[in-house]
Scaffold this active site. Structure first.
Site, PDB file in Angstrom:
ATOM      1  N   ASP A 273       0.846  -1.195   0.000  1.00 25.46           N
ATOM      2  CA  ASP A 273       0.000   0.000   0.000  1.00 25.46           C
ATOM      3  C   ASP A 273       0.879   1.242   0.000  1.00 25.46           C
ATOM      4  O   ASP A 273       1.988   1.242   0.548  1.00 25.46           O
ATOM      5  CB  ASP A 273      -0.923   0.029   1.222  1.00 25.46           C
TER       6      ASP A 273
ATOM      7  N   ASP B 293       3.867   1.954  -3.902  1.00 27.08           N
ATOM      8  CA  ASP B 293       3.078   2.861  -4.741  1.00 27.08           C
ATOM      9  C   ASP B 293       2.933   2.193  -6.100  1.00 27.08           C
ATOM     10  O   ASP B 293       3.937   2.002  -6.809  1.00 27.08           O
ATOM     11  CB  ASP B 293       3.824   4.206  -4.859  1.00 27.08           C
ATOM     12  N   VAL B 294       1.708   1.837  -6.473  1.00 28.24           N
ATOM     13  CA  VAL B 294       1.514   1.090  -7.725  1.00 28.24           C
ATOM     14  C   VAL B 294       1.821   1.929  -8.971  1.00 28.24           C
ATOM     15  O   VAL B 294       1.891   1.394 -10.077  1.00 28.24           O
ATOM     16  CB  VAL B 294       0.101   0.476  -7.841  1.00 28.24           C
TER      17      VAL B 294
ATOM     18  N   ASN C 122      -5.798  -4.104  -6.593  1.00 28.44           N
ATOM     19  CA  ASN C 122      -6.955  -3.438  -5.995  1.00 28.44           C
ATOM     20  C   ASN C 122      -6.784  -1.929  -5.807  1.00 28.44           C
ATOM     21  O   ASN C 122      -7.766  -1.193  -5.761  1.00 28.44           O
ATOM     22  CB  ASN C 122      -7.222  -4.117  -4.632  1.00 28.44           C
TER      23      ASN C 122
ATOM     24  N   TYR D 158     -12.573   8.595 -14.097  1.00 31.61           N
ATOM     25  CA  TYR D 158     -12.618   7.361 -13.298  1.00 31.61           C
ATOM     26  C   TYR D 158     -13.306   6.242 -14.109  1.00 31.61           C
ATOM     27  O   TYR D 158     -12.822   5.100 -14.132  1.00 31.61           O
ATOM     28  CB  TYR D 158     -13.386   7.649 -12.006  1.00 31.61           C
TER      29      TYR D 158
ATOM     30  N   LYS E 292     -11.742   2.475 -15.183  1.00 26.21           N
ATOM     31  CA  LYS E 292     -12.322   1.189 -14.782  1.00 26.21           C
ATOM     32  C   LYS E 292     -12.827   0.387 -15.999  1.00 26.21           C
ATOM     33  O   LYS E 292     -12.750  -0.843 -16.004  1.00 26.21           O
ATOM     34  CB  LYS E 292     -13.446   1.409 -13.767  1.00 26.21           C
TER      35      LYS E 292
HETATM   36  P1  NAD Z   1      -9.850   2.832   0.202  1.00 33.87           P
HETATM   37  O1  NAD Z   1      -9.424   4.222  -0.044  1.00 33.87           O
HETATM   38  O2  NAD Z   1     -10.368   2.452   1.540  1.00 33.87           O
HETATM   39  O3  NAD Z   1      -8.662   1.839  -0.191  1.00 33.87           O
HETATM   40  C1  NAD Z   1      -7.795   2.101  -1.257  1.00 33.87           C
HETATM   41  C2  NAD Z   1      -6.388   1.775  -0.814  1.00 33.87           C
HETATM   42  O4  NAD Z   1      -5.524   1.980  -1.941  1.00 33.87           O
HETATM   43  C3  NAD Z   1      -5.898   2.703   0.318  1.00 33.87           C
HETATM   44  O5  NAD Z   1      -5.321   1.924   1.353  1.00 33.87           O
HETATM   45  C4  NAD Z   1      -4.870   3.586  -0.369  1.00 33.87           C
HETATM   46  O6  NAD Z   1      -3.803   3.987   0.495  1.00 33.87           O
HETATM   47  C5  NAD Z   1      -4.383   2.679  -1.474  1.00 33.87           C
HETATM   48  N1  NAD Z   1      -3.774   3.412  -2.582  1.00 33.87           N
HETATM   49  C6  NAD Z   1      -4.171   4.568  -3.159  1.00 33.87           C
HETATM   50  N2  NAD Z   1      -3.308   4.940  -4.108  1.00 33.87           N
HETATM   51  C7  NAD Z   1      -2.332   3.995  -4.131  1.00 33.87           C
HETATM   52  C8  NAD Z   1      -1.147   3.815  -4.867  1.00 33.87           C
HETATM   53  N3  NAD Z   1      -0.757   4.706  -5.792  1.00 33.87           N
HETATM   54  N4  NAD Z   1      -0.376   2.731  -4.628  1.00 33.87           N
HETATM   55  C9  NAD Z   1      -0.740   1.840  -3.672  1.00 33.87           C
HETATM   56  N5  NAD Z   1      -1.837   1.954  -2.922  1.00 33.87           N
HETATM   57  C10 NAD Z   1      -2.624   3.025  -3.154  1.00 33.87           C
HETATM   58  O7  NAD Z   1     -10.960   2.556  -0.883  1.00 33.87           O
HETATM   59  P2  NAD Z   1     -11.595   1.227  -1.493  1.00 33.87           P
HETATM   60  O8  NAD Z   1     -12.944   1.602  -1.869  1.00 33.87           O
HETATM   61  O9  NAD Z   1     -11.388   0.038  -0.657  1.00 33.87           O
HETATM   62  O10 NAD Z   1     -10.752   1.089  -2.845  1.00 33.87           O
HETATM   63  C11 NAD Z   1     -10.296  -0.140  -3.354  1.00 33.87           C
HETATM   64  C12 NAD Z   1     -10.679  -0.262  -4.813  1.00 33.87           C
HETATM   65  O11 NAD Z   1     -12.089  -0.354  -4.916  1.00 33.87           O
HETATM   66  C13 NAD Z   1     -10.273   0.917  -5.680  1.00 33.87           C
HETATM   67  O12 NAD Z   1      -9.714   0.431  -6.878  1.00 33.87           O
HETATM   68  C14 NAD Z   1     -11.583   1.623  -5.931  1.00 33.87           C
HETATM   69  O13 NAD Z   1     -11.572   2.336  -7.147  1.00 33.87           O
HETATM   70  C15 NAD Z   1     -12.517   0.455  -5.985  1.00 33.87           C
HETATM   71  N6  NAD Z   1     -13.940   0.749  -5.787  1.00 33.87           N
HETATM   72  C16 NAD Z   1     -14.380   1.314  -4.625  1.00 33.87           C
HETATM   73  C17 NAD Z   1     -15.715   1.572  -4.467  1.00 33.87           C
HETATM   74  C18 NAD Z   1     -16.250   2.193  -3.186  1.00 33.87           C
HETATM   75  O14 NAD Z   1     -17.423   2.565  -3.143  1.00 33.87           O
HETATM   76  N7  NAD Z   1     -15.475   2.331  -2.141  1.00 33.87           N
HETATM   77  C19 NAD Z   1     -16.626   1.250  -5.468  1.00 33.87           C
HETATM   78  C20 NAD Z   1     -16.136   0.669  -6.631  1.00 33.87           C
HETATM   79  C21 NAD Z   1     -14.788   0.414  -6.783  1.00 33.87           C
END
Ligand code: NAD
Length: 277
Positions: free
Chosen positions: A53, A75-76, A102, A167, A171
């Protein structure tokens, strides 16, 4: 018993238990929300999990250590950091069988207001990060005799919406990447699938939006109302529910499942929902 599945699906009181013992998994964005729930779920089912992360969190130290999950800063957007995470997992775990790509960020802006840096941040995190992860994971998955990759995509990749066009692009491209790689790497027995959640509670993404909102309750209700099934149940989707779907997709129960995009959005991306009463 199905050949190749025998021995990997245990049974307990009639329930099928997913057994990931001996499997090594990398989860990106594993510190919070869906990634954290997935890391915990895979570990609970026996996988050795390496969670990368951008911001590894102290609060995860104890629950992760209890399940043998190792946290790494990663950092991805950086190919070198993604490669280092995957190589560390292979070095310490002995192989790589599962990748959950993810990490992701949102970008709620109209296109004329989006700067080049914001476009790059969104596409680099949500799409290029998965390219880096797959590029470096595939040789190890092949070496292990096959494996499973899951992308955390979004319902935004299935049904574009007005408030976050960039966004949506990131996706939709991720869904295309899953299908393309599924075709390319079927001969290697590597499966690629994507999950497409709707608004998920207890994620930083949604929590930040709720915190910024003048009327938190009203915004929560709007998220719920946007998905027909969430509305019927009166609640949002949880990170654990998305993690369960990912668990299925990486398990041997999904041995013939590849190139799918699995909606976990209560029907939000299906079309126009029935009118609110
Ligand atoms: P979240 O913010 O709780 O988790 C995302 C994690 O990714 C965080 O821990 C953050 O530090 C990490 N992150 C951000 N940029 C990064 C990088 N450059 N390198 C490494 N890590 C990084 O949110 P989440 O909702 O759990 O997000 C996870 C995935 O789910 C994402 O791809 C998001 O687009 C997708 N998503 C979320 C939702 C929602 O409603 N929360 C809906 C659809 C899709």
């Amino acid at each position: 018993m199905i050949p190749g599945v025998a021995g990997k699906l245990g049974r307990f009181r009639g329930k099928i238990l997913v057994d990931l013992k001996g499997r090594v998994a990398v989860v990106t964005g594993g510190s919070s929300g869906i990634g954290r729930a997935t890391a915990l779920r895979l570990a609970e089912h026996g996988a050795r999990v390496f969670a990368g992360d951008l911001r590894p969190l102290d609060e995860n130290r104890e629950p992760f250590a209890a399940r043998g999950i190792v946290q790494f800063p990663c950092d991805v957007r950086s190919e070198a950091q993604v490669q280092a995470l995957i190589e560390q997992a292979v070095r310490d775990g002995g192989a790589l069988h599962i990748l959950v790509s993810n990490a992701g960020i949102d970008l709620e802006k109209q296109l004329p207001d989006v700067s080049e840096a914001e476009w790059d941040a969104c596409l680099d995190t949500n799409l290029k990060g998965s390219f880096f992860a797959c590029k470096h994971a595939i040789p190890h998955l092949r070496h292990a005799g096959g494996g499973a990759v899951v992308f955390t995509s979004s319902n935004a990749g299935l049904l574009p919406r007005a408030h976050d066009p960039v966004y949506c692009v990131s996706k939709a491209a991720l869904n295309a990447l899953a299908a393309g790689l599924a075709l390319c790497h079927a001969p290697d027995k590597i499966r690629f699938n994507a999950v497409c959640p709707g608004p998920v509670s207890h994620t930083r993404t949604i929590d930040n939006e709720l915190a910024k909102s003048a009327d938190r309750r009203a915004l929560e209700q709007r998220y719920i109302a946007a998905s027909p099934l969430a509305r019927a149940l009166g609640r949002m989707i949880t990170p654990e529910e998305v993690a369960e779907a990912i668990l299925y997709l990486v398990s041997d129960a999904a041995a013939l499942v590849t190139g799918t995009v699995l909606r976990i959005d209560g029907g939000k991306s299906l079309g126009v929902p029935p009118q609110m009463p």
